[in-house]
Scaffold this motif. Structure first.
Motif, mmCIF file in Angstrom:
data_model
loop_
_atom_site.group_PDB
_atom_site.id
_atom_site.type_symbol
_atom_site.label_atom_id
_atom_site.label_comp_id
_atom_site.label_asym_id
_atom_site.label_seq_id
_atom_site.Cartn_x
_atom_site.Cartn_y
_atom_site.Cartn_z
ATOM 1 N N ASP A 49 0.906 -1.275 0.095
ATOM 2 C CA ASP A 49 0.067 0.009 0.062
ATOM 3 C C ASP A 49 0.975 1.186 0.050
ATOM 4 N N GLU A 50 2.113 1.188 0.747
ATOM 5 C CA GLU A 50 2.661 2.247 0.627
ATOM 6 C C GLU A 50 3.574 2.392 -0.631
ATOM 7 N N ASP A 51 3.817 1.639 -1.435
ATOM 8 C CA ASP A 51 4.465 1.700 -2.881
ATOM 9 C C ASP A 51 3.144 2.354 -3.554
ATOM 10 N N ARG A 52 2.048 1.993 -3.578
ATOM 11 C CA ARG A 52 0.917 2.529 -4.264
ATOM 12 C C ARG A 52 0.737 4.071 -3.942
ATOM 13 N N ARG A 53 0.831 4.227 -2.635
ATOM 14 C CA ARG A 53 0.722 5.707 -2.305
ATOM 15 C C ARG A 53 1.800 6.622 -2.845
ATOM 16 N N THR A 54 2.905 5.997 -2.840
ATOM 17 C CA THR A 54 4.060 6.855 -3.215
ATOM 18 C C THR A 54 4.135 6.924 -4.554
ATOM 19 N N CYS A 55 3.593 5.839 -5.274
ATOM 20 C CA CYS A 55 3.563 5.972 -6.823
ATOM 21 C C CYS A 55 2.370 7.046 -7.417
ATOM 22 N N ARG A 56 1.411 7.006 -6.498
ATOM 23 C CA ARG A 56 0.113 7.946 -6.931
ATOM 24 C C ARG A 56 0.749 9.328 -6.716
ATOM 25 N N ALA A 57 1.351 9.771 -5.713
ATOM 26 C CA ALA A 57 2.033 10.966 -5.258
ATOM 27 C C ALA A 57 2.627 11.429 -6.309
ATOM 28 N N ALA A 58 3.708 10.712 -6.798
ATOM 29 C CA ALA A 58 4.815 11.023 -8.034
ATOM 30 C C ALA A 58 3.936 11.229 -8.954
ATOM 31 N N LEU A 59 2.942 10.585 -9.583
ATOM 32 C CA LEU A 59 2.084 10.977 -10.841
ATOM 33 C C LEU A 59 1.439 12.085 -10.568
ATOM 34 N N GLU A 60 0.728 12.272 -9.449
ATOM 35 C CA GLU A 60 -0.053 13.499 -9.098
ATOM 36 C C GLU A 60 1.013 14.969 -9.165
ATOM 37 N N GLY A 61 2.254 14.718 -8.710
ATOM 38 C CA GLY A 61 3.103 15.582 -8.348
ATOM 39 C C GLY A 61 3.437 16.190 -9.866
ATOM 40 N N VAL A 62 3.616 15.376 -11.034
ATOM 41 C CA VAL A 62 3.997 15.861 -12.439
ATOM 42 C C VAL A 62 2.756 16.204 -13.097
ATOM 43 N N GLY A 63 1.515 16.187 -12.428
ATOM 44 C CA GLY A 63 0.477 16.397 -13.358
ATOM 45 C C GLY A 63 -0.152 15.740 -14.324
ATOM 46 N N ALA A 64 0.294 13.967 -13.948
ATOM 47 C CA ALA A 64 0.054 13.235 -14.749
ATOM 48 C C ALA A 64 -0.819 11.983 -13.892
#
Length: 257
Positions: free
Chosen positions: A113-128
């Motif tokens: 779940d932590e991996d998924r949260r990290t990936c979502r945050a990274a994608l959101e952070g670059v507007g994707a």
């Protein structure tokens, strides 16, 4: 985390591409490499992210020889976005970004779940974030670049090495991505083609020409008309940015001799 490049030399097929380069990116600094095409920027960065072994010299992370670290350990500390990183992945965007979590997983990779949260945050952070379920192959060049930056951020490194990270991005995306990277507090070493972007975002600039560092310092001190004429063969006019005061450059051709 501090990055030191110590007396680095690279010879390939009998040609010396990098000659005795020494530079430092201090912890949390945003450090740019600028220079003409073929000057050695990408070759130098390839040594920093372990894609190439130097002929002489070394790269250190907080004093440790980079090559003394395991590949997994160095990947936990340092992430890279190479210039040629836009590959033909047959995966969804979410799966591509999840690859950035591999250095943090065990021998049997299991996404938490932590991996998924990290990936979502990274994608959101670059507007994707809206691209998560899209196939990577269906994206535009600019979208692919943002996804690959998200993959590097999902790796949660302390050092980020970027080789022309604004390739394929429009001007708004260029500004957004560099501001995002800078706001992350990472140590960043990047090659940039656009001198005005380098002047706006870099704490320190190293100018490389024919494999050697020929000038280093703050953008205002380094990007002088004299140096730009000598290295880039253009006439430059310096103006202050109206909002930030950072030096910005207008170019035209050098007069004929």
């Amino acid at each position: 985390m501090q990055v030191d490049v110590d007396a680095l030399t690279v010879d390939i097929s009998g040609a010396r591409l990098v000659q005795d380069v020494t530079l430092r990116a201090g912890s949390g600094q945003f450090v740019g490499l600028v220079g003409p095409n073929g000057s050695g920027k990408s070759t130098l960065l390839r040594c920093v992210y372990r894609a190439l072994r130097p002929t002489a010299g070394m790269v250190r992370l907080d004093g440790e020889d980079l090559l003394s670290l395991s590949a997994r350990e160095s990947a936990r500390r340092l992430a890279a976005l190479p210039q040629e990183a836009v590959a033909e992945f047959d995966f969804t965007v979410a799966e591509v970004v999840a690859m950035g979590r591999l250095p943090h997983q065990g021998a049997v990779a299991r996404t938490t779940d932590e991996d998924r949260r990290t990936c979502r945050a990274a994608l959101e952070g670059v507007g994707a974030g809206h691209l998560a379920d899209r196939g990577f192959l269906t994206l535009s060049g600019g979208e692919k670049q943002r996804v690959l930056i998200a993959r590097a951020l999902a790796q949660q490194p302390r050092v980020l090495v970027l080789d022309e990270p604004t390739n394929h991005l429009d001007i708004a995306q260029q500004l957004e991505v560099l501001a995002l990277v800078r706001a992350g507090g990472l140590t960043v070493l990047t090659a940039l083609h656009d001198l005005n972007l380098a002047a706006l975002h870099c704490d320190l600039i190293h100018v490389i020409d024919a494999g050697r560092i020929v000038a280093s310092g703050a953008p205002h001190d380094v990007l002088t008309p004299e140096l730009l004429a000598d290295v880039f063969k253009v006439r430059a006019h310096r103006v202050p940015h109206p909002a930030t005061g950072a030096v910005q450059l207008l170019f035209d051709r050098l007069p004929s001799p």
